[in-house]
Write a protein that holds these residues in place. Sequence first.
Motif, PDB file in Angstrom:
ATOM      1  N   ALA A  17       0.719  -1.307  -0.064  1.00 32.89           N
ATOM      2  CA  ALA A  17       0.101  -0.162  -0.109  1.00 32.89           C
ATOM      3  C   ALA A  17       0.841   1.174   0.088  1.00 32.89           C
ATOM      4  O   ALA A  17       0.433   2.341  -0.709  1.00 32.89           O
ATOM      5  CB  ALA A  17      -0.837  -0.048   1.403  1.00 32.89           C
ATOM      6  N   LEU A  18       1.696   1.165   0.778  1.00 30.19           N
ATOM      7  CA  LEU A  18       3.011   2.420   0.824  1.00 30.19           C
ATOM      8  C   LEU A  18       3.436   2.776  -0.601  1.00 30.19           C
ATOM      9  O   LEU A  18       3.327   3.973  -1.006  1.00 30.19           O
ATOM     10  CB  LEU A  18       4.061   2.069   1.781  1.00 30.19           C
ATOM     11  N   ARG A  19       3.585   1.943  -1.418  1.00 30.21           N
ATOM     12  CA  ARG A  19       4.158   1.884  -2.663  1.00 30.21           C
ATOM     13  C   ARG A  19       2.980   2.205  -3.751  1.00 30.21           C
ATOM     14  O   ARG A  19       3.225   2.521  -4.938  1.00 30.21           O
ATOM     15  CB  ARG A  19       4.879   0.830  -2.967  1.00 30.21           C
ATOM     16  N   GLY A  73       2.152  13.178  -1.614  1.00 32.43           N
ATOM     17  CA  GLY A  73       1.520  13.689  -0.630  1.00 32.43           C
ATOM     18  C   GLY A  73       0.457  12.850   0.155  1.00 32.43           C
ATOM     19  O   GLY A  73      -0.427  13.595   0.962  1.00 32.43           O
ATOM     20  N   ALA A  74       0.300  11.734  -0.030  1.00 37.78           N
ATOM     21  CA  ALA A  74      -0.634  10.989   0.692  1.00 37.78           C
ATOM     22  C   ALA A  74      -0.326  10.584   2.224  1.00 37.78           C
ATOM     23  O   ALA A  74       0.803  11.118   2.631  1.00 37.78           O
ATOM     24  CB  ALA A  74      -0.541   9.203   0.067  1.00 37.78           C
ATOM     25  N   ARG A  75      -1.364  10.214   2.862  1.00 39.74           N
ATOM     26  CA  ARG A  75      -1.105  10.104   4.236  1.00 39.74           C
ATOM     27  C   ARG A  75      -1.633   8.634   4.742  1.00 39.74           C
ATOM     28  O   ARG A  75      -2.578   7.967   4.189  1.00 39.74           O
ATOM     29  CB  ARG A  75      -2.293  11.045   5.054  1.00 39.74           C
ATOM     30  N   LEU A  76      -0.657   8.274   5.569  1.00 38.17           N
ATOM     31  CA  LEU A  76      -0.982   6.842   5.970  1.00 38.17           C
ATOM     32  C   LEU A  76      -1.350   6.421   7.485  1.00 38.17           C
ATOM     33  O   LEU A  76      -0.659   7.179   8.332  1.00 38.17           O
ATOM     34  CB  LEU A  76       0.327   5.993   5.800  1.00 38.17           C
ATOM     35  N   LEU A  77      -2.183   5.692   7.885  1.00 32.91           N
ATOM     36  CA  LEU A  77      -2.734   5.511   8.857  1.00 32.91           C
ATOM     37  C   LEU A  77      -2.605   4.103   9.508  1.00 32.91           C
ATOM     38  O   LEU A  77      -3.284   3.197   9.220  1.00 32.91           O
ATOM     39  CB  LEU A  77      -4.188   5.868   9.194  1.00 32.91           C
ATOM     40  N   PRO A  78      -1.452   3.944  10.109  1.00 35.97           N
ATOM     41  CA  PRO A  78      -1.111   2.414  10.884  1.00 35.97           C
ATOM     42  C   PRO A  78      -1.966   2.391  12.036  1.00 35.97           C
ATOM     43  O   PRO A  78      -1.693   2.847  13.136  1.00 35.97           O
ATOM     44  CB  PRO A  78       0.511   2.447  10.964  1.00 35.97           C
ATOM     45  N   LEU A  79      -2.878   1.656  11.980  1.00 38.96           N
ATOM     46  CA  LEU A  79      -3.839   1.666  13.294  1.00 38.96           C
ATOM     47  C   LEU A  79      -3.724   0.112  13.982  1.00 38.96           C
ATOM     48  O   LEU A  79      -4.402   0.046  15.226  1.00 38.96           O
ATOM     49  CB  LEU A  79      -5.334   1.696  12.789  1.00 38.96           C
ATOM     50  N   PRO A 122      10.326   2.661   5.305  1.00 42.03           N
ATOM     51  CA  PRO A 122      11.555   3.158   4.610  1.00 42.03           C
ATOM     52  C   PRO A 122      11.334   4.788   4.455  1.00 42.03           C
ATOM     53  O   PRO A 122      10.543   5.257   3.827  1.00 42.03           O
ATOM     54  CB  PRO A 122      11.521   2.564   3.240  1.00 42.03           C
ATOM     55  N   ALA A 123      12.325   5.718   5.323  1.00 44.54           N
ATOM     56  CA  ALA A 123      11.955   6.983   4.959  1.00 44.54           C
ATOM     57  C   ALA A 123      12.220   7.512   3.828  1.00 44.54           C
ATOM     58  O   ALA A 123      11.981   8.619   3.535  1.00 44.54           O
ATOM     59  CB  ALA A 123      13.084   7.609   6.038  1.00 44.54           C
ATOM     60  N   LYS A 143       8.355  10.956  -1.686  1.00 49.87           N
ATOM     61  CA  LYS A 143       6.848  11.005  -2.268  1.00 49.87           C
ATOM     62  C   LYS A 143       6.089  12.267  -1.165  1.00 49.87           C
ATOM     63  O   LYS A 143       4.834  12.487  -1.209  1.00 49.87           O
ATOM     64  CB  LYS A 143       6.222   9.681  -2.282  1.00 49.87           C
ATOM     65  N   ASN A 144       6.740  12.845  -0.391  1.00 48.32           N
ATOM     66  CA  ASN A 144       6.154  13.648   0.555  1.00 48.32           C
ATOM     67  C   ASN A 144       4.986  12.953   1.360  1.00 48.32           C
ATOM     68  O   ASN A 144       3.888  13.517   1.296  1.00 48.32           O
ATOM     69  CB  ASN A 144       5.721  15.071  -0.271  1.00 48.32           C
TER      70      ASN A 144
END
Length: 318
Positions: A218-220, A225-231, A242-243, A249-250
């Motif tokens: 999903a990260l890739r 500019g996307a936002r990820l929510l690890p819940l 990976p930083a 991709k900001n």
Amino acid sequence: MRAMRVRTLGARMVAEDLPDPVPGPGEVRIQVRACGVNFADTLMIDGRYQERQAPPFTPGMEVCGTVAALGPGAEPALLGRRVAAMPGAGGFAEAVCLPAAACVPVPEGMTDAQAAGFIIAYATSLIALQRAALAPGETLLVLGAAGGVGLTAVEVGRQMGATVIACARGAGKLAVARRAGAHHLIDSDGADLRAEVKALGGADVVYDPVGGALFDQALRATRPGARLLPLGFASGTVPQIPANILLVKNLSVIGFYLGGHARLHPEALPRALQTLFDWFDQGCIAPHVSHEVPLDRANDALELLRSRAATGKVVVTI
């Protein structure tokens, strides 16, 4: 009262008879009608949850029931009212005490089972997606989209105006996600998640209670500019991010845990619940309970979550 107790971490709960709890100042005793089952209960029983309980203890993080007794200073009008609350533990029992201020009245049209499984899943989804600034017209990717929290994210995301991509295992679970309002479906068994999401234009927000390899894919598949929510990490694997991908991709990664957020921002949960109850009354969301299990079979209810046999919520009934 009857209660299911953890005597040894990692072992099955055992039924015990305990004295009825006595509410302290500002508290009420709830006669429990139903208790929502959460994946966090399994972690707590195994001693792997971030807020550890020392045995013996009673799990059960959210309940619906009737206020049966008042402690000193509790509002008299609460007596006899049907309420929902999030005690954090103690719900797998016939009664539980907690602060009166933590109780919220339940809409008349909501069943006990729906109310018992409502607070954590729906409030997690709404507040998390608000923190991710999900906007109308954006694309939301929901992993574990037929599970207890994932299914609510499908509903809430659609209500917030997003295009929802639901990822779940098998045709049956995907059908549940479609009924909840998902626009696109991806079977996590054998699918190339990255390729399929990118073919749909990529994700602006990723809602992930699963972790593991699906998070990596999903990260890739995110847009710039996307936002990820690890819940959560129902897969059992905590992803390492990976930083360099975040940089190029900001991207933003937003951790969210409802209990901790409610302590930092006590006004957020009542505000979210008012919005969610309004949506329920308007028919915009429909809590899905796949299994109702009696108290003495609460171990079986937990196994439904561990084996991923459930869709939506599993509820223990009293």
